[in-house]
Write a protein that holds these residues in place. Structure first.
Motif, PDB file in Angstrom:
ATOM      1  N   LYS A  10       0.553  -1.194  -0.041  1.00 49.77           N
ATOM      2  CA  LYS A  10       0.083  -0.028  -0.054  1.00 49.77           C
ATOM      3  C   LYS A  10       0.929   1.141  -0.420  1.00 49.77           C
ATOM      4  CE  LYS A  10      -2.051  -1.121   3.827  1.00 49.77           C
ATOM      5  NZ  LYS A  10      -2.354  -2.782   5.042  1.00 49.77           N
ATOM      6  N   SER A  29      -1.201   9.183   8.880  1.00 52.24           N
ATOM      7  CA  SER A  29      -1.755   8.610  10.996  1.00 52.24           C
ATOM      8  C   SER A  29      -1.333   8.917  11.529  1.00 52.24           C
ATOM      9  CB  SER A  29      -1.846   7.402   9.862  1.00 52.24           C
ATOM     10  OG  SER A  29      -2.401   6.956   8.699  1.00 52.24           O
ATOM     11  N   ARG A  33       2.330   1.907  17.320  1.00 49.59           N
ATOM     12  CA  ARG A  33       3.152   0.723  16.732  1.00 49.59           C
ATOM     13  C   ARG A  33       4.751   1.945  16.806  1.00 49.59           C
ATOM     14  NH1 ARG A  33       5.519   0.681  12.587  1.00 49.59           N
ATOM     15  NH2 ARG A  33       4.087   0.767  10.821  1.00 49.59           N
ATOM     16  N   ARG A  36       9.459   0.874  12.608  1.00 47.82           N
ATOM     17  CA  ARG A  36      10.167  -0.325  12.259  1.00 47.82           C
ATOM     18  C   ARG A  36      12.030  -0.265  12.320  1.00 47.82           C
ATOM     19  NH1 ARG A  36       6.027  -1.341   8.728  1.00 47.82           N
ATOM     20  NH2 ARG A  36       4.634  -3.181   9.636  1.00 47.82           N
ATOM     21  N   TYR A  44       4.563   7.348   9.908  1.00 48.90           N
ATOM     22  CA  TYR A  44       4.468   8.171  10.325  1.00 48.90           C
ATOM     23  C   TYR A  44       4.267   8.709  11.733  1.00 48.90           C
ATOM     24  CZ  TYR A  44       1.400   3.370  10.044  1.00 48.90           C
ATOM     25  OH  TYR A  44       0.409   1.984   9.157  1.00 48.90           O
ATOM     26  N   GLU A  63     -11.044   8.749  12.119  1.00 49.51           N
ATOM     27  CA  GLU A  63     -11.419   7.853  12.486  1.00 49.51           C
ATOM     28  C   GLU A  63     -10.211   7.420  13.290  1.00 49.51           C
ATOM     29  OE1 GLU A  63      -9.981   5.116  11.131  1.00 49.51           O
ATOM     30  OE2 GLU A  63      -8.075   6.270   9.751  1.00 49.51           O
ATOM     31  N   PHE A  67      -5.152  -2.358  15.660  1.00 49.57           N
ATOM     32  CA  PHE A  67      -4.608  -3.146  14.721  1.00 49.57           C
ATOM     33  C   PHE A  67      -4.009  -4.133  15.253  1.00 49.57           C
ATOM     34  CE2 PHE A  67      -2.777  -4.884  11.091  1.00 49.57           C
ATOM     35  CZ  PHE A  67      -3.858  -5.191   9.987  1.00 49.57           C
ATOM     36  N   TYR A  72      -4.247   3.469  15.579  1.00 45.28           N
ATOM     37  CA  TYR A  72      -3.515   4.110  14.952  1.00 45.28           C
ATOM     38  C   TYR A  72      -4.938   5.166  14.171  1.00 45.28           C
ATOM     39  CZ  TYR A  72      -1.398   0.108  12.987  1.00 45.28           C
ATOM     40  OH  TYR A  72       0.068  -1.350  13.291  1.00 45.28           O
ATOM     41  N   GLY A  73      -4.848   6.120  13.817  1.00 42.83           N
ATOM     42  CA  GLY A  73      -5.886   6.988  13.470  1.00 42.83           C
ATOM     43  C   GLY A  73      -5.824   7.544  12.047  1.00 42.83           C
ATOM     44  N   THR A  74      -6.413   8.458  11.503  1.00 38.35           N
ATOM     45  CA  THR A  74      -6.757   9.508  10.513  1.00 38.35           C
ATOM     46  C   THR A  74      -6.932  10.961  11.214  1.00 38.35           C
ATOM     47  OG1 THR A  74      -6.880   8.498   8.917  1.00 38.35           O
ATOM     48  CG2 THR A  74      -7.054  10.604   8.458  1.00 38.35           C
ATOM     49  N   GLU A  88      -4.803   5.592   3.636  1.00 37.62           N
ATOM     50  CA  GLU A  88      -4.752   4.610   3.573  1.00 37.62           C
ATOM     51  C   GLU A  88      -4.628   3.498   5.042  1.00 37.62           C
ATOM     52  OE1 GLU A  88       0.333   3.903   2.822  1.00 37.62           O
ATOM     53  OE2 GLU A  88      -0.186   2.241   4.250  1.00 37.62           O
ATOM     54  N   ILE A  89      -5.631   2.956   5.167  1.00 37.87           N
ATOM     55  CA  ILE A  89      -6.360   2.465   6.393  1.00 37.87           C
ATOM     56  C   ILE A  89      -6.658   1.552   6.847  1.00 37.87           C
ATOM     57  CG2 ILE A  89      -7.033   5.138   6.926  1.00 37.87           C
ATOM     58  CD1 ILE A  89      -9.159   4.895   6.139  1.00 37.87           C
ATOM     59  N   ASP A  90      -7.039   0.983   7.494  1.00 35.01           N
ATOM     60  CA  ASP A  90      -7.160  -0.588   8.177  1.00 35.01           C
ATOM     61  C   ASP A  90      -9.178  -0.863   7.234  1.00 35.01           C
ATOM     62  OD1 ASP A  90      -8.016  -0.378  10.519  1.00 35.01           O
ATOM     63  OD2 ASP A  90      -8.437  -1.844  10.847  1.00 35.01           O
ATOM     64  N   GLY A  93     -11.146   0.841   9.970  1.00 36.62           N
ATOM     65  CA  GLY A  93     -10.937   2.892   9.471  1.00 36.62           C
ATOM     66  C   GLY A  93     -11.575   2.828   8.186  1.00 36.62           C
ATOM     67  N   ARG A 124      10.795  -7.137   4.835  1.00 41.16           N
ATOM     68  CA  ARG A 124      10.644  -4.824   5.607  1.00 41.16           C
ATOM     69  C   ARG A 124      10.813  -5.713   7.083  1.00 41.16           C
ATOM     70  NH1 ARG A 124       4.049  -2.984   5.965  1.00 41.16           N
ATOM     71  NH2 ARG A 124       3.292  -4.761   7.310  1.00 41.16           N
ATOM     72  N   ARG A 134      -0.221 -10.756  10.911  1.00 40.92           N
ATOM     73  CA  ARG A 134      -0.915 -10.220   9.644  1.00 40.92           C
ATOM     74  C   ARG A 134      -0.996 -10.857   8.665  1.00 40.92           C
ATOM     75  NH1 ARG A 134       0.759  -4.828   9.537  1.00 40.92           N
ATOM     76  NH2 ARG A 134       1.902  -4.618  11.445  1.00 40.92           N
TER      77      ARG A 134
END
Ligand code: 5GP
Length: 178
Positions: A10, A29, A33, A36, A44, A63, A67, A72-74, A88-90, A93, A124, A134
Motif C-alpha cells: 500500500k 496517520s 506502533r 520499524r 507516521y 477515524e 489493529f 492507528y488514526g487519521t 491509507e487505512i485498515d 477505519g 520489511r 498479519r
C-alpha cells in the motif's frame, strides 16, 4: 481510501500515486506502533498511547482503530479545499469513513499470492509473531473490503496499480459531477 492486508504494498503504491498526481493529498496517520528498523521517520506520526488517547478525547480523529494491539488514526484532515484526500487505512477505519461520507471510495489492494505477501512482510522486518498475525488477518480484511463494495486491485506491478487507482478516482469525480 486504500486498504489491504499488511505486506501488500500500500505504502509503495500510494507513494507512486502521489508522485504522479501531486494534486492528491495523502493524510499522515498517527500510530502507537513502534517504528520499524529502517522505516522512514515520516511514515507516521509515532506517538505514545497517552498522546493518542488525548487526541481521541479531543475528537481529533476522522477515524481511528486498534489493529493487532496498536492504535492507528487519521487526524482530522487539513487537506486544502477541493483536493482529493487519500487515506491509507485498515478496513475498520474505512467503515467509519464511509459511514461519515458515503461518497468515499475504497480501493482494496491484494497481493499476487500469499507467498509473495509473506515474503514482503519478512523483508520489511516485522517480528515473526506479527508476520503470522498479519497473514491470519488478511482473509478477514478481504471479506470486510468486499462488504464495503471496495474496488479490488491485485498489486502485480506498482505503476500499473497506481494508474488503476487513479482511473477509479477519475471515475468517481465524474460520477460526483466534479
Ligand atoms: P502497519 O503497522 O503495517 O503500518 O499498518 C497496519 C494497518 O493499519 C494497515 O492495514 C494500515 O493500512 C492501517 N492503518 C494505517 N494508518 C491508519 C489509520 O490512520 N487508520 C486506520 N484505521 N488504519 C490505519
Amino acid at each position: 481510501m486504500v486498504s489491504g492486508p499488511g505486506g501488500v504494498g500500500k505504502g509503495t503504491v500510494c507513494a507512486v500515486l502521489l508522485e504522479r498526481h501531486p494534486e492528491l493529498w495523502l493524510s499522515r496517520s498517527w500510530t502507537t506502533r513502534p517504528q520499524r528498523p529502517g522505516e522512514a521517520d515520516d511514515a507516521y506520526e509515532f506517538v505514545s498511547r497517552e498522546e493518542f488517547l488525548a487526541r481521541v478525547a479531543d475528537d481529533g480523529f476522522l477515524e481511528h482503530a486498534e489493529f493487532l494491539g496498536n492504535f492507528y488514526g487519521t487526524p482530522v484532515p487539513e487537506a486544502p479545499p477541493g483536493r482529493d484526500l487519500i487515506l491509507e487505512i485498515d478496513v475498520q477505519g474505512a467503515r467509519q469513513v464511509v459511514a461519515r461520507d458515503p461518497e468515499a471510495v475504497l480501493i482494496f489492494l491484494e497481493a499476487p499470492s500469499a507467498e509473495e505477501q509473506e515474503a514482503r512482510l519478512r523483508r520489511r522486518g516485522d517480528p515473526e509473531d506479527k508476520v503470522a498475525q498479519r497473514l491470519a488477518k488478511a482473509w478477514e480484511e478481504a471479506d470486510a473490503g468486499a462488504e464495503l463494495g471496495a474496488h479490488r486491485i491485485v498489486n502485480v506491478d506498482v505503476e500499473a496499480c497506481a494508474d488503476e487507482i487513479y482511473r477509479v478516482i477519475l471515475a468517481s469525480r465524474s460520477q460526483q459531477g466534479r
